[in-house]
Write a protein that holds these residues in place. Structure first.
Motif, mmCIF file in Angstrom:
data_model
loop_
_atom_site.group_PDB
_atom_site.id
_atom_site.type_symbol
_atom_site.label_atom_id
_atom_site.label_comp_id
_atom_site.label_asym_id
_atom_site.label_seq_id
_atom_site.Cartn_x
_atom_site.Cartn_y
_atom_site.Cartn_z
ATOM 1 N N PHE A 1 -17.853 49.225 24.969
ATOM 2 C CA PHE A 1 -17.456 50.278 24.040
ATOM 3 C C PHE A 1 -16.004 50.720 24.185
ATOM 4 N N THR A 2 -15.239 50.116 25.103
ATOM 5 C CA THR A 2 -13.854 50.531 25.309
ATOM 6 C C THR A 2 -12.897 49.475 24.772
ATOM 7 N N ALA A 3 -11.788 49.948 24.218
ATOM 8 C CA ALA A 3 -10.853 49.081 23.512
ATOM 9 C C ALA A 3 -10.024 48.249 24.483
ATOM 10 N N PRO A 4 -9.635 47.052 24.051
ATOM 11 C CA PRO A 4 -8.705 46.250 24.856
ATOM 12 C C PRO A 4 -7.312 46.861 24.824
ATOM 13 N N ASP A 5 -6.550 46.572 25.870
ATOM 14 C CA ASP A 5 -5.171 47.050 25.925
ATOM 15 C C ASP A 5 -4.353 46.021 26.686
ATOM 16 N N GLY A 6 -3.555 45.277 25.961
ATOM 17 C CA GLY A 6 -2.737 44.261 26.607
ATOM 18 C C GLY A 6 -3.077 42.873 26.118
ATOM 19 N N PRO A 7 -2.397 41.865 26.638
ATOM 20 C CA PRO A 7 -2.572 40.489 26.164
ATOM 21 C C PRO A 7 -3.896 39.889 26.607
#
Length: 278
Positions: free
Chosen positions: A105-111
């Protein structure tokens, strides 16, 4: 990913009793099954007993399906006799699979794929929302709607807490994935900067979908000290105002008086079910 249940709030360790399955419900046929779409999921269905419309039933997808159906009652279903419900849960006997839902349920952040250690909960992984959204709108949706006439133009998504955060992520990144979105007590606090970056990337929406938001006025983070606050979470209220100003959304915001965090699941259903059936 095993959920040990050794830490966290009491409700996070609670078994799902699912009493709604104990007796037939006048308005809906109920069923539950395990769906092996990669990680094991439990699928909880409430299909209306009546004759479906020509275009099929409207359907509301409820994240944390084990908990959502644990709080669901026949009286709730009586409000929406022509709405199908699909609870997307996990293959656990608990209401919540904490490690799994944190990842999903948590968004990706980064490559790359965006999976990374959870900066808030040691030992958990985060950032899998893109993969889960693909799974939700792919094999899980196919399993839920198999053999049932569903109107693809009237699919709605409901999520609570981290599920509410994911609901906002889905709306901002794939606004056409569902027709309507209901975000309940979204965990804006988890990484407010991240969800704001997701919103900034979405920009102004040409045709923003309907959004319902509900939260209690006595909610606080699990494990935090002090008494419950007297009023809704300021960060959530400000984020809703910013979605209105910057993305062109028109969120229907409901403050549920006297409710703490876990209580907003049941407290939101009399609002969210008719919203999805509209």
């Amino acid at each position: 990913m095993q959920d040990t249940g050794r830490v966290g709030p009491e409700h996070a360790r609670k078994a799902a009793e699912l009493r709604i399955f104990d007796n037939p419900v006048p308005t809906h046929f109920l069923s539950q099954t395990v769906v092996n779409t990669g990680p094991g999921h439990r699928l909880f269905l409430a299909v209306p007993r009546g004759t479906p419309p020509k275009k099929g039933w409207p359907i509301l997808y409820l994240l944390d399906g084990n908990a959502a159906f644990d709080f669901l009652t026949p009286d709730h279903l009586a409000l929406v006799p022509d709405l199908m419900l699909a609870g997307i849960g996990y293959d656990t006997d608990r209401q919540f699979a904490r490690e799994r839902r944190t990842l999903d349920f948590t968004a990706p952040d980064g490559p790359g794929d965006g999976i990374r250690p959870d900066p808030v909960h040691p030992g958990r992984m985060a950032g899998g929302a893109a993969q889960f959204l693909e799974r939700l709108t792919g094999p899980l949706r196919a399993a839920a709607e198999s053999g049932v006439p569903v109107d693809p133009a009237r699919r709605s998504l409901w999520g609570h807490s981290f599920g509410g955060l994911f609901t906002l992520y889905a709306l901002l990144t794939q606004p056409n994935s569902f027709a309507r979105f209901a975000s309940i007590s979204p965990s804006i606090w988890w990484d407010e900067g991240l969800i704001r970056r997701v919103a900034d990337r979405a920009g102004q929406m040409a045709a923003p979908p309907p959004l319902l938001v509900a939260l209690g006025d006595r909610e606080k983070r699990s494990g935090s000290d002090g008494p419950p606050p007297d009023g809704p979470a300021p960060a959530t209220m400000q984020f809703m105002a910013d979605l209105r100003d910057r993305q062109g959304l028109s969120p229907q915001v409901h403050v549920l008086p006297g409710l703490v965090h876990i209580e907003t699941i049941a407290g939101s259903l009399p609002l969210a079910l008719p919203f999805a059936a509209a």
